[in-house]
Every structure is written in C-alpha cells, then in structure tokens.
Design an enzyme around this catalytic site. Structure first.
Site, PDB file in Angstrom:
ATOM      1  N   CYS A 177       0.869  -1.182   0.000  1.00 52.81           N
ATOM      2  CA  CYS A 177       0.000   0.000   0.000  1.00 52.81           C
ATOM      3  C   CYS A 177       0.900   1.223   0.000  1.00 52.81           C
ATOM      4  CB  CYS A 177      -0.917   0.020   1.220  1.00 52.81           C
ATOM      5  SG  CYS A 177      -2.001   1.484   1.270  1.00 52.81           S
ATOM      6  N   CYS A 301      72.655  15.448 -17.981  1.00 52.82           N
ATOM      7  CA  CYS A 301      72.836  14.055 -17.597  1.00 52.82           C
ATOM      8  C   CYS A 301      71.525  13.448 -17.121  1.00 52.82           C
ATOM      9  CB  CYS A 301      73.895  13.956 -16.496  1.00 52.82           C
ATOM     10  SG  CYS A 301      74.203  12.262 -15.954  1.00 52.82           S
ATOM     11  N   CYS A 313      67.200   7.215 -12.496  1.00 54.03           N
ATOM     12  CA  CYS A 313      67.249   7.483 -13.935  1.00 54.03           C
ATOM     13  C   CYS A 313      66.116   8.430 -14.320  1.00 54.03           C
ATOM     14  CB  CYS A 313      67.144   6.169 -14.710  1.00 54.03           C
ATOM     15  SG  CYS A 313      67.027   6.400 -16.504  1.00 54.03           S
TER      16      CYS A 313
END
Length: 530
Positions: A177, A301, A313
């Site tokens: 309901c 470098c 690196c």
C-alpha cells in the site's frame, strides 16, 4: 570628447541620460540600493523574498489554489503538491489531461469521507496486523486508504520515518500500500509520544515548499539569513536577496553570467585546484623512487639525485647506483626514448599558458572591481561639493548612474573570460565546431570583448577625475562624457550577450549552457512577499 566615444557621434549619445541606479556585487561587495520595479511577467514582480515569518503564508497561497480547484482539505492538497514538487500548473494540467482519479492515484492520495471510514470499522475491538494484539477501536487509527492498525504501531512507524527524513511522504504500513498517511493523524499520534519529533515533522512539511520547489530556493548567504527567493519566470536568472547577497538562481552560486552554470563550476574548481600547474609539474618533473618528492632536472645528464640522496634514472624513474658515464648508467638500461613524452610536455605547457592568460584577465578585472567599489564614497563627496556650488544644473544623478554602469559592466567583462576559456577550448565543445568556425567565432567575440573593455576603462578614468573642483563648463562636459560612455557601454554589453546567446550557444543547442539574460539595470532585487 571624441576620444571617449569609441567613434560614436556626440549628438547620438550626449542627450541620452542613463536611468540606471541598480546594483551588483562580487565577493561580497555591495552596490547602492536599487529602487526599480523589474518585471518579466505581466502578473507582477518576477522574484520575491520569502522570510521565515511569511513562509507559511507563501505555502498556503499555493495550497489554497489547489483546494479551491479540487475541493480538497489542506493536508490532501499538500500531499498533491509535495508529489508534484509544488508546481501548481502541473497539478492543473494533469487534472485536465488525465482526470482526478489518475491525479490522486499517482500522488498516493486517498480521499474518503469520514462516513466511509467509520463504516469500515464495524466492531469495537480491532486486531492489529502488525503486532497481532487485540485493541479497542479507540486505540487504533484508520487511514484514508482504509487500513487500520493500533496507535502504538502507527506511532513507532511515524517516528522512525520522521527521524529518517522521510516525513514529507509517509506511506501506509500495509503490504504494497503506497497511500500517503494523513498528516493530521501523524501529528496527533507523534505529539502524544514525542513533541520534539512532531515539531520536526511540521518543520519538514513547511520547508518542503522550498526544498522540493524548483521555483523557490534558500538564499545561499553565509551565515544564512533565513530568507528564500521565489521566482515567477525563467529559473535561469540572477537575483538579489534582501540581505544583499546576489546569486544565480539556477545553481545557487554567485551571479556569474555570461558564464553558464557548468562553465562557472568548472572554472572555480580549476582555480581552486590549480590543475594546469599540477599537470605541468607532472610532465616536467619526476618523482623520487625513495621519498616521492618531485624532482626537476637542471642538467643534461640523465642520472639525477634527489635532495634525500637517492640517485635515479630520469628517463624511466627507476632507482640506480651512482656510477655512470656521459652516455649510460652502469648496470641500468630503460629502453628507448618515446616521442610522445616531448609532445605531452609541449601540450601541457600550451594548456598552462592558455589558462594563465584567461585567469590573469579574469583576476585583473575582479581586482579592479574591488578597487572601484571604493570609488562610490569619493563620488558621493564630489556630489556634495557640486551641490554646494549652486550650479545651474542641480541634478547630479549622472555621477551615480555612471558608477553603477561601470560596476555592472566591469563584472560582466570579468566573467566573460572564463566563458571564453571554455567556449573556445577543448573541454566542452571540442567537436562542436570546426577549427575554422572556432577561429571565426573567437575573433568575433574577442572584438566585442575588447570594445567593451576599452569603454569600461575610459568610463573608469573619467569618473576618477577631480571634476568637482572644475568650472561649471568643464563639469557639464564631464557630464556629457559620462552619460555617453555609460550608454555606449550598456549597448556593448547587450551586443556581447547577443553574440553569446545567438552566435555561440544557440547553434550548439546546448540546454545545459543556458545563461541568465542581460539586464541593463543589473541583478534584480527581489521584492518583499506580501
């Protein structure tokens, strides 16, 4: 004098007195009070201030219209309006198109007479289907949908729903309901158990008029002034609350036209995050594999050393030892160099420079706006001096009119730069225009933008002059200059908006980028709710 008119003839503009005494603001700055009747609807003011004490009256105005049309009680009318988000016109349209039964059913509204409800409860004792206790009929409540449970279960159900924030539409407990419970029953049962929760329930129902209504919004002032603003026309508009705060009604942020709401949201976030600067850092630096701080390479470098001492690196970012030659790092290889890394770096640098250009222009004009706000007091002092001279012309409204025009136009100019950043960039409209179309439209827009900027600077310069100390003839010449520049600037603002709406946004058919229309008199000040 021709220097001030940007090529316009004196006769065309000198006799056209601006009648603007409106107001605008940026970052909390306020203008002089605006006392002009704005109306975009024939029925009256297009926006109104609803204060705390008038909120109930404003809500009942809507309720009464629905009650009169459908012959409903107030709580039934409120159930309908909450479901249809307080859009009275939509309620009327659904009623006309689909009928009363469909209208009520969709909103979960059951309207049954008290006789029908009493007849459905024939015995003096009721078995509650929730707790399965037998209770006297006086200790149970039957809702409009016809379902009856004991008051204790109803009360527990209502309190839970109210505390969960679902008090605007509390549904019946019966299985499947979805009828909305009568608010009078909710209020009566809850107030007997916990008056504070009942007060919360009433407050939620009252505030639903604002929070569920697309035509009404709270003023975004901080701290909150407690006012709400109701608009009668387009929700894409900018309004001013009685507390002085000006905001975009669509997104509740500061007034930002001619930027669309999405553009302004993206721009503010970009300025806060400094995303392009961060992007450039990411491309031009590498993060140390040990301490993760960004490191910029300052030599040729490819073996670099972080401040923490870790060598790594530059090409791949991997940690290494310290032994190396000019061409290689001992015991370390990382593959070939990739061309797209250079392209990414150049792209990031170009985007940073583009952002910096538009940001610097935006910042410069908003800073000018803050400084020019202090001009108002100096202009008032000039007016006092001029009035004491007993000049032939005793009307010095052209001074405040010129200031208001300067303030409004400077604000529009400053927000035109974030608009241009997104309109002609790749963030929002990358595939909406060809490169040639983009260049043509950008040149058209920037030509009008620069004309507007030139006239704004001239108007600012004239207003800064010490004309209060001059002879009457020179004062009259200054008056003509300010009136003419104000008129030209107003026209250029209109042309800029026309260009944005008609030439730039309209062909794209982007509803998400609708902007508040240009108002020569400035941001509209909401009138008081009667």
């Amino acid at each position: 004098m021709g220097d001030y008119y940007n090529g316009s003839s004196d006769d065309q503009y000198c006799d056209r007195v601006c009648d603007d005494d409106g107001e605008d603001s940026v970052d909390g700055l306020q203008d002089p009070e605006l006392e002009t009747d704005f109306s975009c609807c024939s029925k009256g003011p297009s926006c109104m201030v609803i204060r705390k004490e008038s909120l109930l009256a404003a809500q009942k105005e809507y309720l009464q219209r629905v009650m009169d049309l459908l012959s409903l009680k107030e709580h039934h009318a409120r159930t309908l309006l909450i479901y249809y988000r307080w859009d009275v016109d939509r309620v009327f349209n659904v009623f006309a198109d689909r009928g009363k039964a469909w209208l009520y059913s969709a909103a979960g509204l059951s309207v049954r007479s008290s006789e029908d409800l009493n007849s459905s409860q024939s015995s003096d004792e009721v078995t509650c289907q929730i707790c399965f206790e037998d209770v006297h009929a006086n200790e149970s409540t039957i809702m409009d949908c016809g379902h009856c449970f004991c008051n204790n279960c109803w009360t527990e159900h209502f309190i839970v729903k109210i505390n969960e924030g679902q008090s605007r539409r509390i549904t019946c407990m019966a299985h499947e309901c979805y009828a909305i419970c009568d608010e009078e029953n909710v209020r009566n049962l809850v107030s007997g158990r916990d008056p504070h929760v009942a007060e919360k329930f009433d407050r939620f129902l009252l505030e639903s008029y604002i929070e569920d209504n697309k035509k009404v919004k709270w003023c975004p002032s901080v701290p909150h002034c407690g006012n709400a603003i109701r608009v009668e026309c387009d929700e894409y508009c900018e309004v001013q609350c009685a507390c002085g705060v000006q905001f975009c009604f669509s997104c509740s942020s500061e007034a930002h036209s001619p930027c669309s709401c999405l553009m302004w949201k993206l721009w503010t976030k970009k300025c806060q995050d400094e995303s392009e600067t961060v992007n450039w850092i990411k491309v031009n630096t590498k993060y140390c594999p040990k301490c993760y701080k960004p490191v910029e390479k300052n030599g040729g470098c490819n073996l670099v050393r972080c401040v923490c001492g870790q060598p790594f690196c530059w090409l791949c970012g991997g940690a290494t030892g310290v032994s190396h030659t000019w061409n290689s790092i001992e015991g370390h290889t990382c593959g070939r160099y990739k061309e797209d890394e250079l392209e990414n770096a150049e792209r990031a640098k170009k985007q940073l420079w583009r952002y910096s250009h538009y940001y610097n222009q935006f910042k410069a004009h908003t800073d000018s706006l803050k400084l020019e706000a202090t001009l108002q007091d100096r202009l008032q002092q000039k007016i006092v001096i001029l009035e004491a001279k007993n000049l032939e012309s005793r009307d010095f409204s052209w001074v405040t009119d010129g200031f208001n025009r300067l303030f409004r136009s400077r604000r529009i100019l400053s927000y035109s730069y974030p608009f241009a950043y997104y309109m002609f960039g790749d963030d929002l409209f990358k595939n909406a225009m060809t490169q040639k179309e983009r260049e043509i439209k950008q040149n058209l827009f920037e030509d009008q933008q620069q004309q507007l900027q030139a006239n704004i600077e001239k108007l600012s310069m004239v207003l800064e002059q010490p004309f209060a100390d001059w002879e009457e003839r020179d004062v009259l010449n200054t008056r003509l200059q300010i009136i003419a520049l104000s008129t030209v600037t107003d026209n250029l603002c209109k042309k800029l908006y026309d260009c944005i709406e008609s030439d730039l946004l309209a062909p794209l058919e982007e509803a998400t980028h609708s902007i508040a229309p240009y108002r020569s008199m400035g941001v509209e000040k909401a009138s008081e709710f009667p």
